[in-house]
Structures are given as C-alpha cells and as structure tokens.
Design a protein around this motif. Structure first.
Motif, short mmCIF file in Angstrom:
data_model
loop_
_atom_site.label_atom_id
_atom_site.label_comp_id
_atom_site.label_asym_id
_atom_site.label_seq_id
_atom_site.Cartn_x
_atom_site.Cartn_y
_atom_site.Cartn_z
N VAL A 67 0.86 -1.19 0.00
CA VAL A 67 0.00 0.00 0.00
C VAL A 67 0.90 1.23 0.00
O VAL A 67 1.38 1.66 1.05
CB VAL A 67 -0.94 0.01 1.23
N PRO A 68 1.18 1.81 -1.17
CA PRO A 68 2.06 2.99 -1.21
C PRO A 68 1.46 4.20 -0.52
O PRO A 68 2.17 5.01 0.05
CB PRO A 68 2.24 3.24 -2.71
N ILE A 99 -1.57 12.94 4.64
CA ILE A 99 -2.60 12.12 5.30
C ILE A 99 -2.60 10.71 4.73
O ILE A 99 -2.70 9.72 5.48
CB ILE A 99 -3.99 12.77 5.11
N GLY A 100 -2.49 10.59 3.41
CA GLY A 100 -2.45 9.27 2.81
C GLY A 100 -1.26 8.45 3.28
O GLY A 100 -1.37 7.24 3.50
N LEU A 101 -0.11 9.10 3.46
CA LEU A 101 1.08 8.39 3.92
C LEU A 101 0.98 7.99 5.38
O LEU A 101 1.36 6.89 5.79
CB LEU A 101 2.32 9.26 3.70
N LEU A 102 0.43 8.89 6.22
CA LEU A 102 0.28 8.59 7.64
C LEU A 102 -0.73 7.48 7.87
O LEU A 102 -0.56 6.65 8.78
CB LEU A 102 -0.12 9.85 8.40
N LEU A 106 -1.39 3.10 10.02
CA LEU A 106 -2.49 2.39 10.67
C LEU A 106 -2.79 1.07 9.96
O LEU A 106 -3.04 0.05 10.61
CB LEU A 106 -3.75 3.28 10.68
N PHE A 107 -2.74 1.09 8.64
CA PHE A 107 -2.96 -0.15 7.90
C PHE A 107 -1.89 -1.19 8.25
O PHE A 107 -2.20 -2.37 8.46
CB PHE A 107 -2.94 0.12 6.39
#
Length: 271
Positions: A67-68, A99-102, A106-107
C-alpha cells in the motif's frame, strides 16, 4: 459538528468495508469527494476537491499487501479539511498527500498485528474442522477493519479540525503560495505515474491525438472523453472480431504461427 463527524466516519467505514473488507472495490477520491461534500453541505466543493485529489493519485493503487498510500483516507480527510477550512482545492490536495502516507501506518499496524492473529486463529479453526468458528472470525475481521478507520475518522474530525485550521492560518504567505503551486503541479505528477504504468507504443498516437484535440482544437473534457470511449469500443470490437475469425480459421498464418510458438514454449518448459 458531531453529526458531521459521524457522517464522515460512516463514509470512511463504507470505503474501507468495500475496499479491503468485502468486495475489494477501491473507492477512489473522485467518488469520495462528492460523498464528503454532500455530508458537509457543500456538494460543489466536494466534487471539485475529489477530482483534484483523484488527479494526484491517478497512478497510485495497491497490489496485494503493498500500500504505497492510503488513497481512501487521503480522499476523505483531504476533502473534509479542504471544505471545513475554507481553503479550497489547494489545501485539500496539499493535505491529502501526508494524510495518505500517515494512514498507511495504521494499515500496517492492523495488517501486521491483528490480521496475523486472525489468520492464525482461523488456521487453528480449520485444523479443528470448526467451520462456524472460522466463519465467525472471518466476518469479525471484515467488520473490525473498517470500524477502526471509522473511529479514527470520527476522533480526527472532532479534535483535529481546529488545530489544522490554526496551523493553516498561522502559515506565512509564501508557504501558502508554495502549497498552491504544489497543488497545481501534483496532478501532473499523478498523470505521469499513470502514463508510466500503462505506457505502450500502441497507445502513443492516442496521447498525441488527445493533446491536439485539447490544445489546438480547444475541445472540452466531455467531447474528448466521448471520442475516446468511441475509439475504445471500436478497438475492442475490432479485436474481438479478429480473434473470432482466427478461432474459426485455425489454418490461418497468424493462428498457425501462434500455435507453433505456443507448442515450442510448452516443449521447452517440459524439457
């Protein structure tokens, strides 16, 4: 604000439930943006921000467990903060990247800790021939995964809007100008990543045709999209017709060559 945060949490739950939880359908920002805009009472801005964020993540997608960037979280929070802060698409795009990277962290936490535990539990259930326990654990994992993201979305929307607003308001003018310039350049980067992933010499003419239609003939997005769809349908039907003819005429040169090549490859593989 509680109602808005709850609606954003529901949208996040649905995107994650359909993505990794059930149908494996990745809901893109171009769909998430209007939903968030509708929930926050500004559908127009939601559509604009969703399209802008989608342009950034055009070439970003998940392959297996890689998940990049968490595109769903970027779409939800980027649009939500962009609307609530009143900063427009530039702020939505600028915020969606970090936000997408942070959110990937969690994933990784869920996949690395919780999913490993669930898989081990399900393996033991299968070894004990306990189908009901296996099914229950599987459905629990399907519900648990999007629930964690929904709770995160609710908490962030309740707590994080004001700190982000204060941060954006306190930034100097040159920083805001840099964010605006970056938001204008990032969609080009997204398009470049997409083109790089699907680049093929047979597609080169279509890129130039689209460029000429937009730059020199001043055609809008919709007529170019209609022409592209028509060409795609024509190409698919023509290719299908050729394959059908080759199948009905196995003695043809193309089919014969293909068959010989396939036979030779099979012989090399078996030897």
């Amino acid at each position: 604000m509680v109602i808005q945060a709850l609606l954003i949490a529901i949208i996040m739950f649905l995107t994650k439930f359909l993505d990794w939880g059930f149908f494996n359908i990745q809901i893109r920002p171009i769909w998430i943006g209007p939903l968030v805009g509708l929930a926050l009472g500004d559908l127009r801005e939601g559509v604009l921000m969703g399209a802008a964020i989608e342009a950034v993540f055009l070439g970003t997608f998940s392959v297996g467990g890689s998940v990049p960037s968490d595109v769903a979280s970027a779409g939800v929070f980027g649009t939500a903060f962009g609307i609530l802060l009143g900063k427009g698409t530039s702020a939505a795009v600028a915020l969606s990247i970090p936000i997408g990277l942070l959110a990937v962290l969690l994933f990784n936490l869920i996949a690395g800790v919780f999913f490993n535990f669930v898989v081990d539990f399900e393996d033991r259930a299968v070894a004990n021939h306990n189908d009901k326990l296996f099914t229950a654990a599987h459905y629990f994992a399907i519900i648990f995964y999007p629930t964690v993201y929904a709770i995160m979305a609710f908490v962030i929307m309740m707590v994080g809007v004001e700190p982000v607003k204060s941060l954006m308001d306190s930034m100097p003018g040159f920083v805001n100008n840099a964010l605006t310039a970056m938001s204008a350049a990032l969609p080009a980067l997204g398009m470049a990543i997409l083109v790089n992933s699907m680049w093929d010499k047979q597609l080169i003419p279509f890129f130039f045709i689209g460029f000429i239609l937009a730059a020199y003939l001043n055609l809008g997005t919709m007529p170019i999209a209609v022409l592209g769809a028509a060409l795609a349908v024509y190409y698919v039907l023509t290719d299908f017709s050729k394959r059908k003819n080759n199948k009905n005429n196995p003695s043809g040169p193309a089919t014969g060559d293909t068959g010989k090549t396939g036979s030779k490859e099979m012989e090399d593989f078996l030897s």
